[in-house]
Write an enzyme that holds these catalytic residues in place. Structure first.
Site, PDB file in Angstrom:
ATOM      1  N   SER A  14     -76.485 -71.066 112.026  1.00 58.40           N
ATOM      2  CA  SER A  14     -76.506 -69.918 111.122  1.00 58.40           C
ATOM      3  C   SER A  14     -75.808 -68.751 111.810  1.00 58.40           C
ATOM      4  CB  SER A  14     -77.948 -69.573 110.727  1.00 58.40           C
ATOM      5  OG  SER A  14     -77.969 -68.531 109.775  1.00 58.40           O
ATOM      6  N   THR A  15     -76.510 -67.639 112.025  1.00 58.01           N
ATOM      7  CA  THR A  15     -75.893 -66.448 112.602  1.00 58.01           C
ATOM      8  C   THR A  15     -75.263 -66.757 113.964  1.00 58.01           C
ATOM      9  OG1 THR A  15     -77.693 -65.217 111.564  1.00 58.01           O
ATOM     10  CG2 THR A  15     -76.278 -64.017 113.118  1.00 58.01           C
ATOM     11  N   HIS A  20     -74.935 -71.833 107.572  1.00 61.00           N
ATOM     12  CA  HIS A  20     -75.264 -70.856 106.523  1.00 61.00           C
ATOM     13  C   HIS A  20     -74.085 -69.918 106.324  1.00 61.00           C
ATOM     14  CE1 HIS A  20     -79.782 -71.385 107.680  1.00 61.00           C
ATOM     15  NE2 HIS A  20     -79.334 -72.381 106.943  1.00 61.00           N
ATOM     16  N   MET A  59     -80.447 -67.306 112.880  1.00 61.02           N
ATOM     17  CA  MET A  59     -81.637 -66.527 112.558  1.00 61.02           C
ATOM     18  C   MET A  59     -82.618 -67.385 111.768  1.00 61.02           C
ATOM     19  SD  MET A  59     -81.688 -62.897 110.486  1.00 61.02           S
ATOM     20  CE  MET A  59     -80.953 -63.605 109.005  1.00 61.02           C
ATOM     21  N   ASP A  98     -84.822 -72.483 110.016  1.00 59.19           N
ATOM     22  CA  ASP A  98     -84.272 -73.627 109.296  1.00 59.19           C
ATOM     23  C   ASP A  98     -83.797 -74.688 110.276  1.00 59.19           C
ATOM     24  OD1 ASP A  98     -83.379 -75.188 107.177  1.00 59.19           O
ATOM     25  OD2 ASP A  98     -81.421 -74.226 107.097  1.00 59.19           O
TER      26      ASP A  98
END
Length: 340
Positions: A162-163, A188, A280, A283
């Site tokens: 993600s991030t 993401h 972040m 997940d």
């Protein structure tokens, strides 16, 4: 009580600045300390106000957001969140910004700026996570692995991020050899950006990188990026199986979800390798645990090399991570786990 996260908004649209200001100011843990209509004013405000996070429009007159980002990352590295329109050009520039070190991105609506308020909670969480992130100046250039090596098993590699994941994936995927096992990736990212992300990765990698399509068979030497937005991505049919895209509800607030991918790959047991990278939230933690319990090899990115040590931390604390590794060590470790 901790100090509020100080944010500088940089956007040439007065209406967009007003909307972002209203969204962010609704959180008492965020303080909008300034608004700049273009990069030259923003440069002086950064010096004067010393913000924790900058939201930066991709396209502005005088100096575009990408050029300004390059100056920030060279002269005063700090967390930057890019704001991009949902266009092919916007996607291309945003991917480059994330590759250069921007922490994350938000998609600006093409019409009414108020539409961005629908994702207000996500934007506020993104800003606070960015303030805690470790700033990187572009992807780490890793030495390419010559080949997968002798004794390769018939396996599938699943990766979630993600991030900060765009930088990490450029590093890891860019080091993989042309004969590596098939790789399935959930990153993401706004729906309009995943196709451009796959195309850019494909140009800079020795493996083939594609945005996944429903029914697409998986094969060695290919990386499949989950399309953003409407569907979860799963593997069906084993190591010689195919991609399934399902338009079911978000899981943990995400669609596609890393957990959904990992749970589907867990059916392979020991014929799978699971990897969770910077990001972040949590997940992927439960899905990676399912993979490990089924006999898969699992690994997570360590804190010192993460932009945000959220998803890897959650997986590690759950007991889903067999080994924690730096980003530098990740490609060879992935391929070693694929060998007999």
């Amino acid at each position: 009580m901790s100090r509020a996260t100080r944010v500088l908004i940089v956007d040439d649209s007065a209406s967009m600045r007003a909307v972002l200001n209203r969204i962010l100011s609704a959180d008492p843990e965020i303080e909008v300390v300034g608004q700049a209509p273009e990069p030259h004013a923003a440069r002086e405000m950064i010096k004067e106000l010393n913000p924790d996070v900058v939201t930066l429009d991709v396209e502005m007159p005088g100096m575009d957001g990408l050029s300004f980002l390059e100056k920030i990352m060279r002269l005063r590295p700090m967390p930057v969140i890019m704001c991009s329109t949902l266009t092919a050009r916007g996607a291309e520039v945003t991917i480059e910004a994330l590759r250069l070190g921007a922490v994350d991105c938000i998609a600006k609506p093409a019409g009414n700026p108020l539409e961005i308020a629908r994702d207000g909670d996500a934007l506020r969480a993104m800003v606070k996570a960015a303030a805690r992130s470790s700033v990187r100046q572009g992807p780490t250039r890793l030495a390419p692995v010559a080949s997968s090596g002798p004794g390769q098993r018939d396996v599938v590699i699943a990766i979630g991020a993600s991030t900060g994941g765009v930088e990490a994936l450029f590093s890891v995927i860019g080091a993989l050899p042309p004969d590596c096992p098939p790789v399935l990736v959930v990153q993401h990212m706004p729906a309009a950006f995943t196709n451009g992300f796959a195309a850019r990765l494909d140009r800079e990698s020795r493996v083939s990188v594609v945005e996944a399509v429903a029914g697409m068979p998986i094969q060695r030497g290919t990386v499949y990026i989950a399309p953003g937005g409407a569907n979860h991505m799963e593997l069906v049919g084993g190591t010689a199986g195919h991609i399934r895209l399902r338009p079911t509800d978000p899981v943990g607030g995400h669609r596609p979800s890393v957990d959904v991918l990992f749970h589907s790959v867990a059916a392979l047991g020991a014929r799978a390798v699971g990897v969770i990278l910077t990001g972040m939230g949590s997940d992927g933690a439960a899905g990676l645990m399912a993979m490990r319990q089924a006999g898969a090899r699992t690994m997570g990115q360590n804190q010192s090399s993460c932009v945000v040590y959220g998803m890897p931390r959650a997986a590690f604390e759950l007991g889903a991570v067999e080994r924690e590794l730096s980003l530098t060590a990740m490609p060879e470790a992935i391929l070693a786990a694929c060998r007999k």
